[in-house]
Scaffold this active site. Structure first.
Site, PDB file in Angstrom:
ATOM      1  N   HIS A  39       5.045  -2.170   8.668  1.00 57.72           N
ATOM      2  CA  HIS A  39       5.757  -1.099   9.372  1.00 57.72           C
ATOM      3  C   HIS A  39       6.447  -1.565  10.653  1.00 57.72           C
ATOM      4  O   HIS A  39       7.351  -0.905  11.147  1.00 57.72           O
ATOM      5  CB  HIS A  39       4.787   0.021   9.727  1.00 57.72           C
TER       6      HIS A  39
ATOM      7  N   GLU B 136       5.575   6.127  10.423  1.00 56.65           N
ATOM      8  CA  GLU B 136       5.720   7.033   9.277  1.00 56.65           C
ATOM      9  C   GLU B 136       6.204   8.415   9.713  1.00 56.65           C
ATOM     10  O   GLU B 136       6.854   9.126   8.963  1.00 56.65           O
ATOM     11  CB  GLU B 136       4.415   7.117   8.485  1.00 56.65           C
TER      12      GLU B 136
ATOM     13  N   SER C  25       0.825  -1.201   0.000  1.00 59.02           N
ATOM     14  CA  SER C  25       0.000   0.000   0.000  1.00 59.02           C
ATOM     15  C   SER C  25       0.868   1.263   0.000  1.00 59.02           C
ATOM     16  O   SER C  25       0.378   2.329  -0.350  1.00 59.02           O
ATOM     17  CB  SER C  25      -0.906   0.003   1.228  1.00 59.02           C
TER      18      SER C  25
HETATM   19  N1  DGL Z   1       1.014  -2.143   4.479  1.00 64.39           N
HETATM   20  C1  DGL Z   1      -0.006  -2.222   5.499  1.00 64.39           C
HETATM   21  C2  DGL Z   1       0.061  -3.607   6.165  1.00 64.39           C
HETATM   22  O1  DGL Z   1       1.072  -4.273   6.138  1.00 64.39           O
HETATM   23  C3  DGL Z   1       0.133  -1.141   6.551  1.00 64.39           C
HETATM   24  C4  DGL Z   1      -0.156   0.252   6.037  1.00 64.39           C
HETATM   25  C5  DGL Z   1      -1.602   0.424   5.567  1.00 64.39           C
HETATM   26  O2  DGL Z   1      -2.530   0.342   6.383  1.00 64.39           O
HETATM   27  O3  DGL Z   1      -1.762   0.634   4.364  1.00 64.39           O
HETATM   28  O4  DGL Z   1      -0.914  -4.047   6.715  1.00 64.39           O
END
Ligand code: DGL
Length: 275
Positions: free
Chosen positions: A189, A152, A13
């Site tokens: 993250h 972030e 994302s």
């Molecule tokens: N990449 C998302 C996850 O690993 C975290 C960031 C988002 O909520 O887009 O769940």
């Protein structure tokens, strides 16, 4: 890219999937990489199955159309909510992060009790619970929505983040899960918070990172699925070629992405995906 080395597409994302790319680069340097960060539409962690599936399928098609021969769904939320839909829509092999993470947790856990943390959507899908229970592990899932924005913000060792993590983990490691011996990081993250989480979690707890376990799963799958053509020794020694695509600001992707990848990022191209 005209290389005999495989091209691996990595989707997330946003920036967090760069923790998975980092693990892949360490384990599979003899490959080229395309990374797609859907920064204009993040966070996925608070969105519905329908929306996440639609976004993720678009990104998978984009990576395929740019030469990806193998896809890694680095986003935990996209994997948890939509791996089946992405797999059905794609034409290349796919690995998500949930199964490798669950497998690694199962290998490490002695008392068969695991706490997994992730976004609201990941926890709400119970994808990790299913994957862990199939392996005979008692599972508690805990949504930690404040951790993504704190990471972030760059507050990976900030007292506020420590306090927030303490509240979440105290709730998670309570009652029947006091003695859980694995904390599974079910979000892109969280690997950046590993040192902080190690201090905050009960001392007997091992932290399992789905980024590392996913890289191992990709290496195994690739050996089975993409054997020919073998890279020449020169190609094997050459540094991986990296190409990045972001749906929002290229400059912001460079700036934030460095923190997740651990080195500077060039070659970021802006992508405008039509709704
Ligand atoms: N990449 C998302 C996850 O690993 C975290 C960031 C988002 O909520 O887009 O769940």
């Amino acid at each position: 890219m005209t290389s005999r080395r495989p091209t691996i597409g990595v989707f997330d994302s946003g920036f967090g999937g760069l923790t998975v790319l980092k693990a892949l680069l360490e384990l599979i340097p003899a490959a080229d990489y395309l990374y797609f960060g859907d920064t204009a539409r993040l966070p996925y962690g608070s969105k519905s199955v329908e929306t996440v599936a639609r976004y993720a399928v678009e990104a998978a098609h984009y990576l395929e159309s740019h030469g990806a021969q193998f896809l890694v769904i680095a986003c935990n939320t996209a994997t948890a909510l939509a791996l089946d839909r992405i797999t059905a829509a794609a034409h290349v092999p796919i690995v998500g992060v949930v199964e490798p993470g669950a497998e690694a947790a199962s290998t490490v856990s002695i008392n068969r009790k695991v706490v997994v943390i992730g976004t609201e959507a990941t926890v709400g899908s119970h994808a990790y619970r299913r994957a862990l229970e199939t392996r005979g592990l008692d599972t508690r899932e805990k949504a930690c929505p404040l951790l993504v924005p704190l990471v972030e913000e760059g507050w990976v060792d900030h007292p506020v983040t420590e306090q927030v993590a303490r509240i979440y983990l105290n709730e998670a490691f309570s009652d029947g899960f006091r003695e859980a011996d694995v904390l599974l990081l079910g979000c892109t993250h969280y690997p950046l918070l590993k040192p902080l989480l190690q201090c905050v979690a009960p001392p007997h707890v091992n932290i399992v990172d789905s980024a590392e376990s996913t890289a191992h799963a990709v290496a195994t799958h690739m050996q089975n699925l993409l054997p020919p053509p073998k890279p020449t020794p020169e190609e094997r020694r050459a540094t991986p070629r990296l190409r990045f695509f972001a749906t929002d600001s290229v400059e912001k992707f460079r700036r934030l992405g460095e923190r997740f990848l651990g080195h500077s990022i060039d070659n970021v191209e802006h992508v405008d995906l039509k709704e």
